[in-house]
Design a protein around this motif. Structure first.
Motif, PDB file in Angstrom:
ATOM      1  N   ILE A 353     -27.131 -12.755  -3.966  1.00  0.00           N
ATOM      2  CA  ILE A 353     -25.827 -12.339  -3.419  1.00  0.00           C
ATOM      3  C   ILE A 353     -25.892 -10.911  -2.887  1.00  0.00           C
ATOM      4  CG2 ILE A 353     -23.437 -11.800  -4.044  1.00  0.00           C
ATOM      5  CD1 ILE A 353     -23.579 -14.142  -6.054  1.00  0.00           C
ATOM      6  N   ILE A 354     -26.511 -10.014  -3.642  1.00  0.00           N
ATOM      7  CA  ILE A 354     -26.597  -8.607  -3.225  1.00  0.00           C
ATOM      8  C   ILE A 354     -27.445  -8.469  -1.965  1.00  0.00           C
ATOM      9  CG2 ILE A 354     -27.447  -6.313  -3.878  1.00  0.00           C
ATOM     10  CD1 ILE A 354     -26.816  -7.127  -6.822  1.00  0.00           C
ATOM     11  N   GLU A 356     -28.014 -10.771   0.281  1.00  0.00           N
ATOM     12  CA  GLU A 356     -27.261 -11.350   1.399  1.00  0.00           C
ATOM     13  C   GLU A 356     -26.252 -10.339   1.943  1.00  0.00           C
ATOM     14  OE1 GLU A 356     -23.860 -14.777   2.116  1.00  0.00           O
ATOM     15  OE2 GLU A 356     -25.347 -15.103   0.538  1.00  0.00           O
ATOM     16  N   TYR A 357     -25.600  -9.611   1.055  1.00  0.00           N
ATOM     17  CA  TYR A 357     -24.617  -8.613   1.492  1.00  0.00           C
ATOM     18  C   TYR A 357     -25.264  -7.551   2.375  1.00  0.00           C
ATOM     19  CZ  TYR A 357     -21.588  -4.508   1.231  1.00  0.00           C
ATOM     20  OH  TYR A 357     -20.841  -3.399   1.554  1.00  0.00           O
ATOM     21  N   TYR A 358     -26.456  -7.102   1.992  1.00  0.00           N
ATOM     22  CA  TYR A 358     -27.091  -6.007   2.735  1.00  0.00           C
ATOM     23  C   TYR A 358     -27.781  -6.457   4.024  1.00  0.00           C
ATOM     24  CZ  TYR A 358     -26.205  -2.361  -0.680  1.00  0.00           C
ATOM     25  OH  TYR A 358     -25.580  -1.428  -1.471  1.00  0.00           O
ATOM     26  N   LYS A 363     -21.329  -7.911   7.685  1.00  0.00           N
ATOM     27  CA  LYS A 363     -21.135  -7.106   6.484  1.00  0.00           C
ATOM     28  C   LYS A 363     -21.293  -5.617   6.821  1.00  0.00           C
ATOM     29  CE  LYS A 363     -20.947 -10.858   3.907  1.00  0.00           C
ATOM     30  NZ  LYS A 363     -19.696 -11.314   3.250  1.00  0.00           N
ATOM     31  N   ARG A 364     -20.775  -4.763   5.930  1.00  0.00           N
ATOM     32  CA  ARG A 364     -20.785  -3.324   6.188  1.00  0.00           C
ATOM     33  C   ARG A 364     -22.165  -2.748   6.503  1.00  0.00           C
ATOM     34  NH1 ARG A 364     -22.425   0.880   3.591  1.00  0.00           N
ATOM     35  NH2 ARG A 364     -22.786  -0.287   1.662  1.00  0.00           N
ATOM     36  N   SER A 391     -29.962  -0.288  -0.591  1.00  0.00           N
ATOM     37  CA  SER A 391     -30.015  -1.676  -1.067  1.00  0.00           C
ATOM     38  C   SER A 391     -30.849  -1.842  -2.333  1.00  0.00           C
ATOM     39  CB  SER A 391     -30.577  -2.587   0.021  1.00  0.00           C
ATOM     40  OG  SER A 391     -31.965  -2.368   0.211  1.00  0.00           O
ATOM     41  N   THR A 468     -31.161 -14.046   7.093  1.00  0.00           N
ATOM     42  CA  THR A 468     -30.529 -13.647   5.833  1.00  0.00           C
ATOM     43  C   THR A 468     -31.149 -14.379   4.652  1.00  0.00           C
ATOM     44  OG1 THR A 468     -28.439 -13.216   6.992  1.00  0.00           O
ATOM     45  CG2 THR A 468     -28.335 -13.507   4.609  1.00  0.00           C
ATOM     46  N   THR A 472     -32.955 -12.846   1.343  1.00  0.00           N
ATOM     47  CA  THR A 472     -32.538 -13.151  -0.027  1.00  0.00           C
ATOM     48  C   THR A 472     -33.687 -13.782  -0.815  1.00  0.00           C
ATOM     49  OG1 THR A 472     -31.641 -15.298   0.687  1.00  0.00           O
ATOM     50  CG2 THR A 472     -30.110 -13.441   0.597  1.00  0.00           C
TER      51      THR A 472
END
Length: 767
Positions: A353-354, A356-358, A363-364, A391, A468, A472
């Motif tokens: 999950i982390i 994927e966010y980065y 995403k930001r 990250s 992505t 991950t």
């Protein structure tokens, strides 16, 4: 696996032009693997001979060597299985790519179905091969080396597990060379194709006029598929082996399996993980063009994790006795083992999950890189580096918490079984990973074949998600490598006969620093190799544009094979130096300075390698998706920019810098740290007893220290005059005892509490 492979083969492969392009890619990939296998076969034979020779050693009465020449056979089988794992993935990927392109002419849902099914063949094949190989060899070695009726913690089982380590050594050795060699191949072609094709010539990515485009697509298969298959095969095997090594030290005599349950548990969990991964593949589906591909993949992944978690509860309660103890001291229950497995599954999920966010679009972190692209190439690169460094924070905290919790529940076995739980759904993880390169190839074939725009839009949708999922997957692999390396480290300490690693000792501290440096020099060699190969590729592409008239007008066909040859030659040549570091450094340090300094080296390389791996993989993935965001248009300060704009050109530069980060050096970090740990584990019996000082000097220092700790004036005076410690206990004996043995010994000698405290402080220091 066979059913899914047959289904992929039956799908429509498109028109003659599409099949011709796919043929170029498949032939180039096979040519690379043959060249790589030829070189690695020499390495495998030489290493096997050395291992067979080392297996004849018997050691001493104090430090026996539990090995056998059979370890050479285990090594060769591991090497062959690792290469086969990569071949399975590459073979199905080169079939699925063109069929995904054809499927994308009908719908996004069908394109996802074909590409993911191709990836699932690889995932199930690699996981099945690992469980079959390790399980079969364990049964054979158990029957060969463990006499009937002998305790599981006895000499026979130690020999069986030590020989089994050869299988993991073979798997990880080939995996490292495959990952590094494939990474150099794919990124040399990718960088060369991008710099000349997109930046200089202004033609689209994967344009048929670009001489390097076939080599680029071949690279997706040899690096992101074959290399990744060998990589996760090695990781899967190493995780199970580490748990089995520690399981051998557990007293589980009350179980239903003759005390074997802690050893068998990781293999059974892996087998269940394959079954639940198969079930999870049925949840990966979409019905409309607007459906989220990422959510469909997440549904399959999470479902397999949930099923594994539920099954693990009943499995642990059935296999393990209620109470267990490791190394005769730390006690825990079967439920504690289950909790450790849950920790591993949670850590793996959070890492995904982390990451994927980065690395995901929208995403930001990725948006911050896009915004910085508006002010030029340099600010884009600065933004990507900052994202990569940031990250590492949350994954490291999650990983540290996972280590503490799993150790709290079941000691060192808890750490190992947590890694086994995390890797249980490797088949699903690998299916999701392999889907990305297949989709990337499909987009390349669509572009080269001149198919309608909507086809490329569908393949680009899959490819963006694939970037992505690749990131991950690499984060997941790094996390599992950290837990596995810690478990291998604990096993190494036990086999090498040392009770602790003292960083106050100068040689150990020096080893720690050297270990921390190794991932940096490894990355430097890998990235520099990509740079050199890319320069040769750029020069060749420029030459063809310059000397072959009609390429840009579609009147002449580029010489694709020359670019393929450049990547093949460069990658085979350049993969040797980085691979040699992982294999040679532990041997030199171990035999020169002993196991304690080698332990410091392993600690340094593990911490540094985990952070470097996360940083490089996430930065590269974020740069890549920042570039891909321009294909649909991005808003920067109220203005929308598309491909070909100045911010897009800056993002192409960032992506080019990130390519060797995310596909060459970054993903190699997890193999590096595990391979060095496995090499250390294999040589541990041979270096036991080698110390930073001589044993006599060490015992003398202990005597002096215990004298200074005495408060009795008469004893201190006697110590000073005779230069020895006048204690009831024999300190030469004390330093060879465990804490429990020392306590009993002191009681028998009627030591004072003061004397007993000093003895306990030094117990085991000569081991």
């Amino acid at each position: 696996m066979a059913v899914k492979s047959a289904w992929v083969s039956k799908q429509d492969a498109g028109d003659a032009n599409m099949q011709e392009l796919a043929g170029y890619i498949a032939n180039g990939a096979i040519a690379f693997l043959k060249a790589e296998w030829k070189i690695l076969s020499y390495f495998a034979v030489i290493t096997a001979i050395l291992l067979a020779w080392s297996g004849t050693a018997v050691g001493s009465a104090e430090h026996p060597v539990h090995s056998s020449p059979v370890i050479a056979i285990a090594f060769l089988i591991g090497a062959v299985f690792s290469a086969t794992a990569g071949y399975i993935g590459m073979k199905v990927a080169t079939k699925a790519n063109v069929r995904t392109t054809q499927a994308a002419r009908t719908s996004l849902a069908q394109a996802l179905k074909v590409s993911f099914t191709g990836g699932s063949v690889m995932g199930l094949g690699v996981a099945g091969l690992a469980v079959f190989g390790l399980g079969s060899l364990f049964i054979i070695f158990f029957k060969t080396f463990v006499p009937a009726g002998q305790a599981i913690t006895g000499e026979g089982m130690k020999r069986a597990i030590e020989v089994l380590a050869g299988f993991s050594l073979g798997a990880e050795s080939i995996a490292l060379f495959a990952r590094v060699g494939g990474g150099i191949y794919t990124k040399a072609a990718d960088v060369g194709a991008d710099l000349v094709g997109k930046v200089e010539a202004g033609i689209p990515e994967d344009d048929v006029r670009n001489p390097a485009t076939i080599a680029d697509n071949v690279g997706d298969n040899v690096g992101d598929v074959a290399g990744m298959g060998a990589d996760l095969f090695g990781s899967y095997v190493a995780t199970m082996l580490a748990t089995m090594v520690l399981g051998q030290e557990i007293d589980a005599s009350a179980d239903k399996f003759g005390g074997l349950s802690p050893i068998l548990l990781p293999m059974v969990i892996a087998g269940l993980g394959i079954i639940f991964s198969i079930i999870g593949t049925f949840f990966v589906r979409i019905s409309k063009e607007t459906d989220s591909v990422q959510k469909a993949l997440n549904m399959g992944n999470w479902s397999s994790i949930v099923f594994t978690a539920i099954a693990s509860f009943f499995l642990v309660k059935w296999m393990l006795p209620e109470h267990l103890s490791i190394r005769g001291c730390a006690e825990f229950t079967s439920m504690d083992v289950f909790y450790a497995i849950m920790v591993g599954l949670v850590v793996g999920t959070l890492m995904s999950i982390i990451t994927e966010y980065y690395t995901a679009m929208g995403k930001r972190p990725v948006n911050s890189i896009i915004q910085r692209s508006s002010t030029g190439h340099a600010t884009n690169i600065i933004g990507g580096l900052a994202v990569g460094m940031e990250s590492t924070v949350m994954p490291t905290i999650v990983l540290a918490a996972g280590i503490i919790l799993s150790y709290h529940f079941a000691n060192l076995y808890g750490v190992a079984i947590a890694a086994a739980g995390m890797m249980a759904t490797t088949a699903m993880q690998l299916a999701i990973d392999a889907f990305g390169p297949i989709a990337d190839n499909a987009g390349g074939i669509a572009e080269m074949s001149g198919l309608p725009k909507e086809v490329r839009q569908r393949t680009d949708n899959l490819d963006a998600v694939g970037n992505t999922t690749a990131a991950t997957g690499k984060g997941f692999a790094i996390a599992s490598a950290a837990l596995t390396s810690l478990a291998l480290f604990a096993a190494f300490v036990g086999i090498a006969g040392i009770s602790h690693i003292d960083i106050y000792k100068a040689p150990v501290l020096a080893g720690l620093f050297i270990g921390g440096m190794i991932p940096f020099i490894f990355s430097s060699l890998a990235i520099a190799a990509v740079g050199r190969a890319a320069m040769a590729m750029v020069q060749e592409v420029r030459r063809q544009f310059r000397e072959i008239p009609g390429i840009m007008e579609y009147k002449a066909k580029p010489e694709y094979e020359k670019c393929v040859a450049i990547s093949t030659t460069a990658s085979i040549k350049e993969m040797i130096a980085p691979g040699a570091i992982a294999l040679i450094v532990p041997v030199i340090v171990g035999f020169t300075f002993g196991p304690e300094v080698l332990g410091g080296l392993l600690a340094g390389v593990t911490v540094s390698g985990v952070l470097m791996g996360m940083f490089q993989s996430n930065a590269g993935g974020a740069w890549d998706n920042a570039k891909k965001s321009f294909e649909k248009g991005v808003d920067i300060d109220g203005q929308v920019y598309y491909k070909g704009s100045e911010p897009h050109k800056a993002s192409v530069t960032g992506d080019t810098v990130g390519d060797p980060f995310k596909d060459t050096s970054g993903p190699s970090m997890n193999i590096l740290i595990k391979l060095m740990s496995i090499v250390s584990l294999v040589i541990a019996p041979h270096i036991a007893g080698i110390g930073s000082d001589t044993e006599a000097a060490a015992k003398c220092e202990i005597k002096k220290e215990c004298c200074t700790g005495m408060t009795n004036t008469e004893t201190k005076t006697s110590c000073s005059s005779a230069n020895k410690c006048e204690m009831k206990c024999d300190m030469n004996k004390v330093v060879t005892l465990t804490k429990e043995e020392c306590s009993a010994y002191c009681d028998s000698m009627k030591c004072t509490p003061e004397e007993k405290a000093i003895c306990l402080k030094h117990a085991g220091m000569a081991k």
